[in-house]
Design an enzyme around this catalytic site. Structure first.
Site, short mmCIF file in Angstrom:
data_model
loop_
_atom_site.label_atom_id
_atom_site.label_comp_id
_atom_site.label_asym_id
_atom_site.label_seq_id
_atom_site.Cartn_x
_atom_site.Cartn_y
_atom_site.Cartn_z
N GLU A 111 0.85 -1.20 0.00
CA GLU A 111 0.00 0.00 0.00
C GLU A 111 0.88 1.24 0.00
O GLU A 111 2.11 1.15 0.01
CB GLU A 111 -0.94 -0.02 1.22
CG GLU A 111 -1.92 -1.17 1.20
CD GLU A 111 -2.89 -1.15 2.38
OE1 GLU A 111 -3.35 -0.07 2.76
OE2 GLU A 111 -3.16 -2.23 2.93
N HIS A 239 -8.51 9.18 3.98
CA HIS A 239 -8.18 8.14 3.01
C HIS A 239 -8.44 8.70 1.62
O HIS A 239 -9.51 9.27 1.37
CB HIS A 239 -9.02 6.89 3.26
CG HIS A 239 -8.48 5.67 2.58
ND1 HIS A 239 -8.47 5.53 1.21
CD2 HIS A 239 -7.89 4.55 3.06
CE1 HIS A 239 -7.91 4.37 0.90
NE2 HIS A 239 -7.54 3.76 2.01
N ARG A 286 -0.24 8.52 2.19
CA ARG A 286 -1.67 8.85 2.14
C ARG A 286 -1.95 10.35 2.24
O ARG A 286 -2.85 10.86 1.57
CB ARG A 286 -2.32 8.14 3.31
CG ARG A 286 -3.68 7.72 3.04
CD ARG A 286 -4.14 6.78 4.12
NE ARG A 286 -4.06 5.40 3.69
CZ ARG A 286 -4.50 4.39 4.44
NH1 ARG A 286 -4.99 4.63 5.64
NH2 ARG A 286 -4.44 3.17 3.98
N HIS A 347 -10.68 9.18 7.87
CA HIS A 347 -10.49 7.72 7.96
C HIS A 347 -9.89 7.26 9.28
O HIS A 347 -10.30 6.24 9.82
CB HIS A 347 -9.56 7.33 6.80
CG HIS A 347 -9.26 5.87 6.72
ND1 HIS A 347 -10.25 4.93 6.50
CD2 HIS A 347 -8.09 5.17 6.79
CE1 HIS A 347 -9.70 3.72 6.45
NE2 HIS A 347 -8.40 3.84 6.64
N ARG A 382 -0.19 8.11 9.59
CA ARG A 382 -0.03 6.66 9.76
C ARG A 382 0.33 5.97 8.45
O ARG A 382 -0.27 6.23 7.40
CB ARG A 382 -1.34 6.06 10.28
CG ARG A 382 -1.34 4.56 10.41
CD ARG A 382 -2.68 4.10 10.93
NE ARG A 382 -3.72 4.42 9.98
CZ ARG A 382 -4.36 3.53 9.23
NH1 ARG A 382 -4.09 2.25 9.35
NH2 ARG A 382 -5.30 3.91 8.39
P1 FAD Z 1 -12.62 -0.50 16.80
O1 FAD Z 1 -12.39 -1.69 15.99
O2 FAD Z 1 -13.26 0.65 16.14
O3 FAD Z 1 -13.52 -0.92 18.04
C1 FAD Z 1 -14.05 0.05 18.92
C2 FAD Z 1 -15.18 -0.56 19.71
O4 FAD Z 1 -15.53 0.29 20.80
C3 FAD Z 1 -16.46 -0.77 18.92
O5 FAD Z 1 -16.92 -2.04 19.25
C4 FAD Z 1 -17.40 0.30 19.46
O6 FAD Z 1 -18.76 -0.03 19.39
C5 FAD Z 1 -16.94 0.36 20.90
N1 FAD Z 1 -17.28 1.61 21.60
C6 FAD Z 1 -17.01 2.87 21.20
N2 FAD Z 1 -17.47 3.75 22.12
C7 FAD Z 1 -18.03 3.02 23.12
C8 FAD Z 1 -18.69 3.34 24.33
N3 FAD Z 1 -18.90 4.60 24.73
N4 FAD Z 1 -19.14 2.34 25.11
C9 FAD Z 1 -18.99 1.05 24.73
N5 FAD Z 1 -18.39 0.68 23.58
C10 FAD Z 1 -17.91 1.65 22.79
N6 FAD Z 1 -6.18 -0.56 9.58
C11 FAD Z 1 -5.25 -1.47 9.18
O7 FAD Z 1 -4.26 -1.68 9.87
N7 FAD Z 1 -5.42 -2.12 8.00
C12 FAD Z 1 -6.49 -1.92 7.19
O8 FAD Z 1 -6.60 -2.55 6.14
C13 FAD Z 1 -7.47 -0.98 7.59
N8 FAD Z 1 -8.54 -0.72 6.81
C14 FAD Z 1 -9.53 0.10 7.30
C15 FAD Z 1 -10.70 0.25 6.54
C16 FAD Z 1 -11.76 1.00 7.06
C17 FAD Z 1 -13.01 1.17 6.25
C18 FAD Z 1 -11.63 1.61 8.33
C19 FAD Z 1 -12.75 2.42 8.90
C20 FAD Z 1 -10.46 1.48 9.05
C21 FAD Z 1 -9.41 0.73 8.55
N9 FAD Z 1 -8.23 0.55 9.27
C22 FAD Z 1 -7.29 -0.33 8.83
C23 FAD Z 1 -8.09 1.13 10.61
C24 FAD Z 1 -8.38 0.04 11.65
O9 FAD Z 1 -9.48 -0.72 11.21
C25 FAD Z 1 -8.71 0.62 13.00
O10 FAD Z 1 -7.79 1.59 13.36
C26 FAD Z 1 -8.69 -0.48 14.05
O11 FAD Z 1 -9.53 -1.53 13.64
C27 FAD Z 1 -9.14 0.07 15.37
O12 FAD Z 1 -9.35 -1.00 16.26
P2 FAD Z 1 -9.87 -0.68 17.72
O13 FAD Z 1 -10.03 -1.99 18.40
O14 FAD Z 1 -9.01 0.34 18.32
O15 FAD Z 1 -11.30 0.02 17.50
C1 SIN Z 2 -6.96 0.33 3.02
O1 SIN Z 2 -7.21 -0.86 2.84
O2 SIN Z 2 -6.71 1.13 2.12
C2 SIN Z 2 -6.97 0.85 4.40
C3 SIN Z 2 -5.72 0.48 5.05
C4 SIN Z 2 -5.53 1.28 6.30
O3 SIN Z 2 -6.29 2.20 6.58
O4 SIN Z 2 -4.58 0.96 7.00
#
Ligand code: FAD
Ligand code: SIN
Length: 519
Positions: A111, A239, A286, A347, A382
């Site tokens: 990427e 993004h 990015r 993003h 990032r």
């Molecule tokens: P999340 O997975 O967002 O989980 C947060 C959780 O907290 C959720 O369950 C939510 O409901 C809960 N929550 C929030 N507030 C509260 C509250 N007040 N009370 C109770 N629960 C709550 N990163 C990569 O490394 N590779 C990728 O390919 C990639 N692609 C992406 C594509 C998209 C479309 C998006 C949006 C992001 C992408 N990212 C990618 C970024 C990555 O997905 C996130 O940064 C990562 O998954 C965050 O994980 P997390 O566990 O911190 O939060």
């Molecule tokens: C993507 O698949 O382009 C998202 C990857 C990322 O946000 O890390």
């Protein structure tokens, strides 16, 4: 209620921590809505880890540092990059599948900003696959209780014992959280030895975002109110390529891995343009790509550019990107023949609650993991696919650290239950959706890909009106999720604007036209 580890959030960070901590004590995971609804579930491109030569840890470290524009914490970068292969093995042990080539090696994506292929993936649905495996393992664990539709409102500290605490008070300690049962309206006082905020990002503070509706920055706002320190909030990553499909929210992502596969960005007239902006062209970091697209769109008064993958083999396109292929086809775009209209969208939050190498914040017994945290890994921008691996590496660091301290920590006595029995103010409650849209439009109009001192000042002024109206309503109303989310969005938007105004230069994802950009 008492639990050894209170985990708020059910994405990669919260669930991977929970599985490790549950070996020592009882874990309760609270999550708003359904467990699966989180940023993790939507991740497409994959998860970074140095796997085969000619890739090396040094190359991954350098790419991360270059992308972070001189603002990364080198120790955090070293930690994540060097521990990544071990944590990938944990994900596999929990049942995660990654694509392999016919000779049995992992198939690696590339990427923007990466000089090597180093991204493990499962089709274009990597996050959903990781989330599936983690949820399955968590559901089977006897020491983990999951409470869905439970919304954490605020963290418990000495403040709730009547003590006066400021952001500079030493030894502020977290004792748990007030949690709203969304179905009954009851507010639980949940006491814990350790509290883990893993609530993800805040993309929803913008009108146009790839983040699902749950990404309202609750954890960052809660930690800020509890007097934890936040950092780098101005570095909101946009993004470059989300599907331009007016009316659809959140925006559907077109993974950067498609550019790693050879897709090219084009203007609406078909011209390639990225060579004007960076030697890596369509695979530039990015921030540079998003800004280049923004510039070209505004210069021409157009709402999108195109991503063209039609020169690649149609079967290979369908094989690599089945989810994107189906999605685009559902709105009449056959990506093997048609260019894909794309536009940038908010993003990822590179900043968050400042934590140390164990994921611990300034507030004792409060750990912040994943996108809600600022570990220093990302600096000002990032590197793609570095966030899922950060979430699981820090999940492991925090699990080890809390387990070591487990026996020295108990439960706090004397925390009062939530004592407010307010009423619903129906007319004002109906305005919540409108206020949320106002926050989103302030942030999109004035604190977007390109900002200025004037636009940041205007944003702060407009936000302050919403802040006052919302606080007034909050103080006289029994909390409901929508009101708490709005309040959190305003707090997080405030931090983005405030820290953006304090940074008097343009760097990484923060581009202010009043300051010359260094690089
Ligand atoms: P999340 O997975 O967002 O989980 C947060 C959780 O907290 C959720 O369950 C939510 O409901 C809960 N929550 C929030 N507030 C509260 C509250 N007040 N009370 C109770 N629960 C709550 N990163 C990569 O490394 N590779 C990728 O390919 C990639 N692609 C992406 C594509 C998209 C479309 C998006 C949006 C992001 C992408 N990212 C990618 C970024 C990555 O997905 C996130 O940064 C990562 O998954 C965050 O994980 P997390 O566990 O911190 O939060
Ligand atoms: C993507 O698949 O382009 C998202 C990857 C990322 O946000 O890390």
């Amino acid at each position: 209620m008492k639990t050894d580890f209170l985990v708020i959030g059910s994405g990669a960070a919260g669930l991977s921590f929970a599985l490790k901590a549950a070996e020592k004590g009882h874990v309760t995971i609270v999550t708003k809505g359904e467990m699966v609804e989180c940023n993790t579930n939507y991740a497409q491109g994959g998860i970074c880890s140095v796997t085969y030569e000619p890739d090396t840890f040094e190359k991954h470290i350098t790419d991360t540092l270059v992308c972070g524009a001189g603002r990364c914490d080198v120790q955090a970068v070293e930690l994540v990059v060097r521990r990544a292969p071990e944590l990938i093995q944990d994900l596999i042990a929990w049942g995660t599948r990654f694509n392999k080539t016919p000779d049995g090696r992992f198939e690696l994506n590339r990427e923007g900003g990466h000089t090597e292929h180093r991204i493990l993936h499962y089709e274009d649905l990597t996050g959903a696959e990781i989330e599936r495996a983690l949820i399955q393992s968590v559901r089977q664990h006897p020491n983990i209780t999951v409470l869905e539709h439970h919304f954490a409102i605020d963290l418990l500290t000495q403040h709730h014992l009547g003590e006066f605490v400021t952001r500079h008070t030493r030894n502020i300690t977290c004792f748990g959280a007030y949690v709203l049962n969304e179905k009954t309206g009851e507010i639980l006082t949940m006491l814990s030895r350790f509290t883990i905020v893993a609530t993800g990002g805040c993309g929803q503070i913008y009108s146009s975002t790839s983040n699902p509706h749950v990404a309202t920055g609750d954890g960052i706002a809660m930690c800020h109110r509890a007097k934890a320190h936040t950092e780098n909030m101005e570095f909101i990553q946009f993004h470059p390529t989300t599907l331009y499909n007016p009316g659809e929210t959140p925006n559907f992502l077109i993974t950067e891995a498609m550019r790693g596969f050879g897709a090219i960005l084009r203007l609406q007239n078909g011209e390639e343009f990225m060579d004007k902006y960076h030697p890596m062209k369509s695979l530039a970091p990015r921030d540079i790509t998003a800004r280049a697209i923004y510039r070209e769109m505004t210069r021409r008064g157009e709402d999108y550019v195109y991503l063209d993958v039609t020169h690649k083999d149609p079967d290979a396109i369908r094989d690599h990107f089945p989810n994107i292929y189906e999605k685009c086809l559902s709105i009449g775009i056959d990506i093997t023949k048609d260019w894909i209209p794309v536009t940038p969208a908010a993003h990822y939050s590179c900043g968050g609650v400042k934590v140390d190498l164990n994921g611990q914040s300034w507030v004792k017994r409060l750990y912040v993991l994943g996108e809600a945290s600022c570990t220093g890994l990302h600096g000002a921008n990032r590197l793609a696919s570095n966030s899922l691996i950060e979430a699981v590496v820090y999940g492991d660091q925090a699990a080890k650290h809390t387990i070591e301290r487990f026996d020295k920590v108990g439960f706090q006595e004397g925390i009062p239950d939530w004592d407010f029995e307010g009423t619903q103010h129906t007319e004002e409650m109906l305005m919540l959706i409108q206020s949320k849209r106002e926050v989103q439009s302030i942030m999109s109009n004035y604190v977007g890909i390109v900002r200025s001192n004037l636009s940041l000042g205007r944003a702060m002024h407009r936000l302050s009106i919403l802040f006052e109206e919302t606080e007034e309503l909050y103080n006289k109303t029994k909390p409901v999720r929508e009101l708490c989310e709005l309040r959190n969005m305003i707090a997080v938007a405030y931090l983005v604007i405030k820290q953006g105004r304090e940074l008097q230069e343009s760097v990484g994802c923060h581009y202010n036209t009043d300051y010359q950009k260094k690089a």
